[in-house]
Write an enzyme that holds these catalytic residues in place. Structure first.
Site, PDB file in Angstrom:
ATOM      1  N   HIS A  74       0.826  -1.212   0.000  1.00 41.44           N
ATOM      2  CA  HIS A  74       0.000   0.000   0.000  1.00 41.44           C
ATOM      3  C   HIS A  74       0.857   1.258   0.000  1.00 41.44           C
ATOM      4  O   HIS A  74       0.542   2.236  -0.667  1.00 41.44           O
ATOM      5  CB  HIS A  74      -0.946  -0.010   1.199  1.00 41.44           C
ATOM      6  CG  HIS A  74      -2.107  -0.937   1.012  1.00 41.44           C
ATOM      7  ND1 HIS A  74      -3.303  -0.774   1.655  1.00 41.44           N
ATOM      8  CD2 HIS A  74      -2.252  -2.044   0.252  1.00 41.44           C
ATOM      9  CE1 HIS A  74      -4.140  -1.738   1.286  1.00 41.44           C
ATOM     10  NE2 HIS A  74      -3.521  -2.525   0.446  1.00 41.44           N
ATOM     11  N   ASP A  75       1.963   1.231   0.737  1.00 44.54           N
ATOM     12  CA  ASP A  75       2.852   2.393   0.732  1.00 44.54           C
ATOM     13  C   ASP A  75       3.337   2.672  -0.691  1.00 44.54           C
ATOM     14  O   ASP A  75       3.270   3.796  -1.180  1.00 44.54           O
ATOM     15  CB  ASP A  75       4.043   2.147   1.666  1.00 44.54           C
ATOM     16  CG  ASP A  75       4.921   3.386   1.799  1.00 44.54           C
ATOM     17  OD1 ASP A  75       4.377   4.510   1.735  1.00 44.54           O
ATOM     18  OD2 ASP A  75       6.148   3.237   1.957  1.00 44.54           O
ATOM     19  N   GLY A  80       4.305   6.172  -4.196  1.00 49.04           N
ATOM     20  CA  GLY A  80       5.661   5.631  -4.109  1.00 49.04           C
ATOM     21  C   GLY A  80       6.019   5.145  -2.722  1.00 49.04           C
ATOM     22  O   GLY A  80       5.354   5.466  -1.733  1.00 49.04           O
ATOM     23  N   PRO A 173      -5.847  -1.654  -5.652  1.00 47.19           N
ATOM     24  CA  PRO A 173      -6.843  -2.567  -6.205  1.00 47.19           C
ATOM     25  C   PRO A 173      -7.935  -2.843  -5.189  1.00 47.19           C
ATOM     26  O   PRO A 173      -7.692  -2.790  -3.985  1.00 47.19           O
ATOM     27  CB  PRO A 173      -6.028  -3.841  -6.486  1.00 47.19           C
ATOM     28  CG  PRO A 173      -4.898  -3.786  -5.519  1.00 47.19           C
ATOM     29  CD  PRO A 173      -4.580  -2.335  -5.324  1.00 47.19           C
ATOM     30  N   HIS A 203      -1.104 -13.252  -1.094  1.00 43.79           N
ATOM     31  CA  HIS A 203      -2.291 -13.755  -0.394  1.00 43.79           C
ATOM     32  C   HIS A 203      -2.153 -15.232  -0.014  1.00 43.79           C
ATOM     33  O   HIS A 203      -3.114 -15.845   0.409  1.00 43.79           O
ATOM     34  CB  HIS A 203      -3.550 -13.528  -1.238  1.00 43.79           C
ATOM     35  CG  HIS A 203      -3.961 -12.084  -1.320  1.00 43.79           C
ATOM     36  ND1 HIS A 203      -5.028 -11.634  -2.056  1.00 43.79           N
ATOM     37  CD2 HIS A 203      -3.430 -10.976  -0.746  1.00 43.79           C
ATOM     38  CE1 HIS A 203      -5.149 -10.324  -1.937  1.00 43.79           C
ATOM     39  NE2 HIS A 203      -4.181  -9.884  -1.152  1.00 43.79           N
ATOM     40  N   ASP A 256      -5.254 -18.007   2.452  1.00 45.64           N
ATOM     41  CA  ASP A 256      -4.919 -19.344   1.942  1.00 45.64           C
ATOM     42  C   ASP A 256      -5.352 -20.327   3.017  1.00 45.64           C
ATOM     43  O   ASP A 256      -4.655 -20.536   4.005  1.00 45.64           O
ATOM     44  CB  ASP A 256      -3.424 -19.454   1.652  1.00 45.64           C
ATOM     45  CG  ASP A 256      -2.989 -20.897   1.412  1.00 45.64           C
ATOM     46  OD1 ASP A 256      -3.850 -21.795   1.351  1.00 45.64           O
ATOM     47  OD2 ASP A 256      -1.769 -21.114   1.286  1.00 45.64           O
ATOM     48  N   THR A 259      -2.701 -23.555   3.831  1.00 40.36           N
ATOM     49  CA  THR A 259      -1.430 -23.363   4.550  1.00 40.36           C
ATOM     50  C   THR A 259      -1.282 -21.876   4.882  1.00 40.36           C
ATOM     51  O   THR A 259      -0.422 -21.187   4.340  1.00 40.36           O
ATOM     52  CB  THR A 259      -0.224 -23.835   3.692  1.00 40.36           C
ATOM     53  OG1 THR A 259      -0.250 -23.126   2.437  1.00 40.36           O
ATOM     54  CG2 THR A 259      -0.281 -25.319   3.416  1.00 40.36           C
ATOM     55  N   ASP A 264       4.013 -20.011   0.439  1.00 43.28           N
ATOM     56  CA  ASP A 264       4.230 -21.089  -0.527  1.00 43.28           C
ATOM     57  C   ASP A 264       3.337 -20.855  -1.748  1.00 43.28           C
ATOM     58  O   ASP A 264       2.732 -19.790  -1.870  1.00 43.28           O
ATOM     59  CB  ASP A 264       3.955 -22.453   0.122  1.00 43.28           C
ATOM     60  CG  ASP A 264       2.537 -22.537   0.686  1.00 43.28           C
ATOM     61  OD1 ASP A 264       1.664 -21.746   0.268  1.00 43.28           O
ATOM     62  OD2 ASP A 264       2.305 -23.393   1.557  1.00 43.28           O
TER      63      ASP A 264
END
Ligand code: HEM
Ligand SMILES: *[C@@H]1O[C@H](CO)[C@@H](O)[C@H](O)[C@H]1NC(C)=O
Ligand SMILES: *[C@@H]1O[C@H](CO)[C@@H](O)[C@H](O)[C@H]1NC(C)=O
Ligand SMILES: *[C@@H]1O[C@H](CO)[C@@H](O)[C@H](O)[C@H]1NC(C)=O
Length: 335
Positions: A74-75, A80, A173, A203, A256, A259, A264
């Site tokens: 987000h930064d 930038g 987004p 994610h 996820d 896991t 991963d």
């Protein structure tokens, strides 16, 4: 705690589903390029100091890693990588970026880990290391701690002198965006669809609040009331876990589900199975230009790690300020 228990219960259920330039440091003038050796003379132990603080914080609170990774993203996407996202609403005269993100619930521990590293660095090398560099290093270290790829972080970013909530609109987004719209947004920041998919692989860790995907669960225009692109057992488990999300907006679900604490490729394996949590995750599988990379990363963790590491380094260079374009803030949450 309630939310955590729910997540664990859902996890158990889901498991059953599938079988500037170097040297100067203070560096006046010379703008432009970042360098891995930027603090070689001015703060030679910077990487060690950040790594130690980060590791201790992650041990104390394991949700730090995902939150910090998201904070870094987000930064960089809003004006930038300049630590503008860190400015506290309490300290600014005008509403800073973070105020526009209150509903996105950027987690407190990710701000705290940067603040702690800053305190340690102000003792070791006062007024030298920018908050933007600390956030970039912390995000990298935490990805590694979760089992993800390690990669070098170029340094020499300066911190912003401004942070304005109005700058957020249109730069991040949203879950209701189509994959095409996400590709357009990422292209504006200089990223290909391949890099979009690699970065979305973040994610593979962390969680989302029910409000971010509840529209897929209840009163969806389909026979069962849920989004038919969701795996049915997953959808029903989500419906029940999120049932009280309006009265308890803190209820959250692992991104996820298989896991959740491990960096991963399983996030990508989930998407073709209808186990993507956010509509924006599922959309990456539906859109041909992104689906091809979802498939590639699902099949090949090495390919994902290589592309993620490269894309993260590129992310860390978005809109950076060097030299006199920025400052080194003394406190990361105060302009
Ligand atoms: C591609 C479009 C993306 C969308 C629509 C999106 C949206 C979201 C949303 C809605 C959440 C849940 C927030 C909450 O409920 O607290 C979330 C969480 C998260 N996002 Fe994204 N995101 C995107 C890309 C990225 C990228 C590129 C990164 C980093 C490189 C990232 C890292 C994360 C992480 C690590 C979390 C979990 C945060 C936590 O557990 O505290 N996301 N994202
Ligand atoms: C945050 O959510 C609340 C309630 O849904 C809404 O009233 C408010 O306008 C939102 N704030 C922002 C900055 O989006
Ligand atoms: C997507 O959600 C945002 C709020 O998060 C809203 O402002 C926007 O209008 C929505 N866009 C679409 C296409 O529904
Ligand atoms: C996986 O990706 C790596 C890196 O791109 C590549 O070198 C390797 O050949 C791939 N493995 C398979 C089995 O395709």
């Amino acid at each position: 705690m309630g939310a955590l228990l729910l997540r664990c219960a859902l996890l158990a259920l889901a498991a059953g589903l599938v079988a500037a330039r170097g040297g100067g440091g203070g560096g006046a003038g010379a703008a432009g390029r970042l360098s891995p050796n930027y603090y070689r003379h001015s703060c030679p132990r910077v990487e060690r100091i950040v790594a130690d603080v980060v590791a201790a914080k992650q041990r104390a609170n394991p949700s730090t890693a995902a939150g910090t990774l998201r904070l870094f993203f987000h930064d960089c996407f809003v004006g930038g990588c300049d630590a503008s996202v860190l400015v506290s609403p309490l300290s600014a005269d005008r509403s800073p970026e973070r105020a526009a993100e209150i509903n996105l619930s950027l987690p407190g521990d990710s701000f705290d880990v940067v603040a702690r590293a800053k305190v340690a660095l102000e003792v070791a090398c006062p007024g030298t290391v920018s908050c933007a560099d600390i956030l970039a290093l912390a995000a990298r270290d935490l990805v590694g701690i979760l089992g993800g790829p390690r990669f070098p972080v170029a340094l020499g970013r300066r911190d912003a002198r401004r942070s304005d909530a109005r700058d957020v609109e249109g730069n991040l987004p949203r879950t209701n965006m189509s994959a095409r719209a996400m590709a357009v947004l990422f292209a504006r920041k200089g990223f290909t669809p391949r890099e979009l998919v690699a970065l979305a692989g973040a994610h593979t860790v962390g969680f989302s609040h029910c409000g971010e995907f509840a529209h897929r669960l209840y009163s969806f225009r389909s026979a069962d009331g849920y989004d038919p692109s969701l795996n049915p057992a997953f959808a029903r488990a989500l419906q029940s876990s999120c049932a009280n999300y309006r009265s308890d907006p803190t209820i959250s679900i692992f991104n996820d589900i298989m896991t959740p604490g491990k960096f991963d490729e399983v996030y990508f394996k989930n998407l073709p199975r209808g186990l993507g949590l956010l509509a924006s995750d599922a959309a990456l599988w539906e859109y041909p230009a992104t689906r091809v990379f979802v498939q590639r990363y699902a099949d090949n963790r090495t390919a994902f790690f290589e592309d993620f590491a490269a894309a993260m380094q590129k992310l860390g260079a978005v809109g950076v300020k060097t030299g006199r374009q920025g400052v080194v803030r003394r406190h990361c949450d105060v302009l």
